[in-house]
Design a protein around this motif. Sequence first.
Motif, PDB file in Angstrom:
ATOM      1  N   ILE A 117      -0.014  -1.449  -6.626  1.00  0.00           N
ATOM      2  CA  ILE A 117      -0.811  -0.333  -6.555  1.00  0.00           C
ATOM      3  C   ILE A 117      -1.986  -0.236  -7.036  1.00  0.00           C
ATOM      4  N   GLU A 122      -4.484  -2.185  -4.613  1.00  0.00           N
ATOM      5  CA  GLU A 122      -4.752  -1.320  -3.559  1.00  0.00           C
ATOM      6  C   GLU A 122      -5.994  -0.055  -3.781  1.00  0.00           C
ATOM      7  N   THR A 123      -5.490   0.319  -5.233  1.00  0.00           N
ATOM      8  CA  THR A 123      -6.510   1.492  -5.620  1.00  0.00           C
ATOM      9  C   THR A 123      -7.733   0.855  -5.838  1.00  0.00           C
ATOM     10  N   PHE A 164      -6.398   3.333   0.884  1.00  0.00           N
ATOM     11  CA  PHE A 164      -5.470   4.453   0.772  1.00  0.00           C
ATOM     12  C   PHE A 164      -5.158   4.811   2.430  1.00  0.00           C
ATOM     13  N   ASN A 166       4.815   0.830   0.185  1.00  0.00           N
ATOM     14  CA  ASN A 166       5.137   1.004  -1.313  1.00  0.00           C
ATOM     15  C   ASN A 166       6.209   1.842  -1.296  1.00  0.00           C
ATOM     16  N   TYR A 198      -0.558   7.716  -6.002  1.00  0.00           N
ATOM     17  CA  TYR A 198      -1.317   6.755  -4.858  1.00  0.00           C
ATOM     18  C   TYR A 198      -1.093   7.712  -3.878  1.00  0.00           C
ATOM     19  N   ARG A 253      -3.513  10.235  -3.296  1.00  0.00           N
ATOM     20  CA  ARG A 253      -4.964   9.775  -2.929  1.00  0.00           C
ATOM     21  C   ARG A 253      -5.044   9.493  -1.685  1.00  0.00           C
TER      22      ARG A 253
END
Length: 180
Positions: A109, A112-113, A118, A126, A168, A171
């Motif tokens: 996570i 990816e962030t 996103f 996930n 997440y 987002r």
Amino acid sequence: MKIQSWLLLTYKVPSEPAKKRVALWRRLKGLGAVYLQNGVCLLPKTDDHQRRLKMLANDITEMGGESVILETVALDKSQEDKVVSRFKADRDEEYREFIGKCTDFEDEIAKETAVNHFTYAELEENDVDLKKLQSWLEKIRKLDFYGATLSLESEQRLKACEALLDAYAQRVFDAHDENQ
């Protein structure tokens, strides 16, 4: 003080085919049994365990092996504590592995962030991974007969993973709302 009873299974099976012997070992470990030595394992005495061990004893006979199931108690408190410690140690080993997978999930996570990735596809991937973690922890819990020390930490780590995925997901939803 309540006396703890266990079911003791002793068995001997032919060495070949090895896959049958391994399958038997996996089934016993899947029940949460602790091995005292090769072919000798314990489970807390419950009706479910008794029924399952009888079925396994039948399977052992069909494999051309021998088995005996006994009900037993520890000689004294220190012996009982040794056995309970073995059960807890086995579960803590599983909890430790679970916690490691939680770290992997959190790292994924974070990765990816960090790159602002996103997407719904990533969110779905996930989400599948989180469901695997939830299912895995539930399986460990069912075999944690005596409250292993890493139980609480595992619960907390799963909750952290759930919260992380929720954040997440928000987002992802925000990114797609801005693009429309």
